[in-house]
Enzyme design. Sequence first.
Site, PDB file in Angstrom:
ATOM      1  N   HIS A  43      -1.935  -2.710 101.853  1.00 57.36           N
ATOM      2  CA  HIS A  43      -2.201  -2.643 100.230  1.00 57.36           C
ATOM      3  C   HIS A  43      -1.996  -1.243  99.971  1.00 57.36           C
ATOM      4  CE1 HIS A  43      -5.739  -3.490  97.014  1.00 57.36           C
ATOM      5  NE2 HIS A  43      -4.675  -2.571  96.819  1.00 57.36           N
ATOM      6  N   GLU A  70      -0.487  -6.619  99.010  1.00 61.05           N
ATOM      7  CA  GLU A  70      -1.727  -6.704  98.159  1.00 61.05           C
ATOM      8  C   GLU A  70      -1.815  -5.542  96.982  1.00 61.05           C
ATOM      9  OE1 GLU A  70      -4.949  -8.561 100.983  1.00 61.05           O
ATOM     10  OE2 GLU A  70      -5.085  -6.495 100.288  1.00 61.05           O
ATOM     11  N   HIS A 190     -11.872 -10.246 103.478  1.00 63.51           N
ATOM     12  CA  HIS A 190     -12.754  -9.174 103.093  1.00 63.51           C
ATOM     13  C   HIS A 190     -13.957  -9.282 104.061  1.00 63.51           C
ATOM     14  CE1 HIS A 190     -13.350  -5.560 100.619  1.00 63.51           C
ATOM     15  NE2 HIS A 190     -14.655  -5.912 101.078  1.00 63.51           N
TER      16      HIS A 190
END
Length: 237
Positions: A43, A70, A190
Amino acid sequence: MTKLSVNINKIATLRNSRGGDNPNVVKAALDAERFGAEGITVHPRPDERHITYQDVLDLSEVVTTEFNIEGYPDERFMEIIKKVKPAQATLVPDPPTAITSNAGWDTVKHEGFLKEICEAIKAEGVRVSIFVDPDPQFVVGAKNCGADRIELYTEPYAANFHKGKEEAVSHYVAAAAKAQELGLGINAGHDLDLDNLKYLKEQLPQLDEVSIGHALVCDALYMGFENTIQLYLRQLK
């Protein structure tokens, strides 16, 4: 089978805290693949506080499993996707200052914006996943936006797992059922860890992929990187 994609952001965070190139994120990604990971996730945030733009380019040259990038789909992110052409682009609604992802997209409210982004990314031959809360209306919205997959935001599941796992997972079961009905692939991520991952997989057997970074890297400090990846894979199989 559900694939394990290892998020190596925290490896980069550790490196950046001291400067230099130790630990080396490319080596970490290659080791993760060698130890059984079926994907690598990064990310790259605008402030480059962990994964940098150069890291993404370097990783794109060596990752042989699924490379998942991401990010919030701003101009910089779209430039990265078009240049690298990863296996998957995961769209998250984080503002630049967010410490970590803390909510999914309202795919109904932002349908116009997301639809345009999905079309642009898919034109590059890249699969698109949209990060959503476990709400069937947002799953339907993701389909309307042109996504190939959803990624279910699992922090609420993880936070409530020990209070009552059946209730904690119930919304995810409903959202996954809707996604399957619509022909969408299903990812999740997550705060998943060795305590809550197996039950999520049991309740969502249609899961295509989970992306795990923080907990996995923390566990690796005590149990070793190879052993930890094997333990996570065991929860999925």
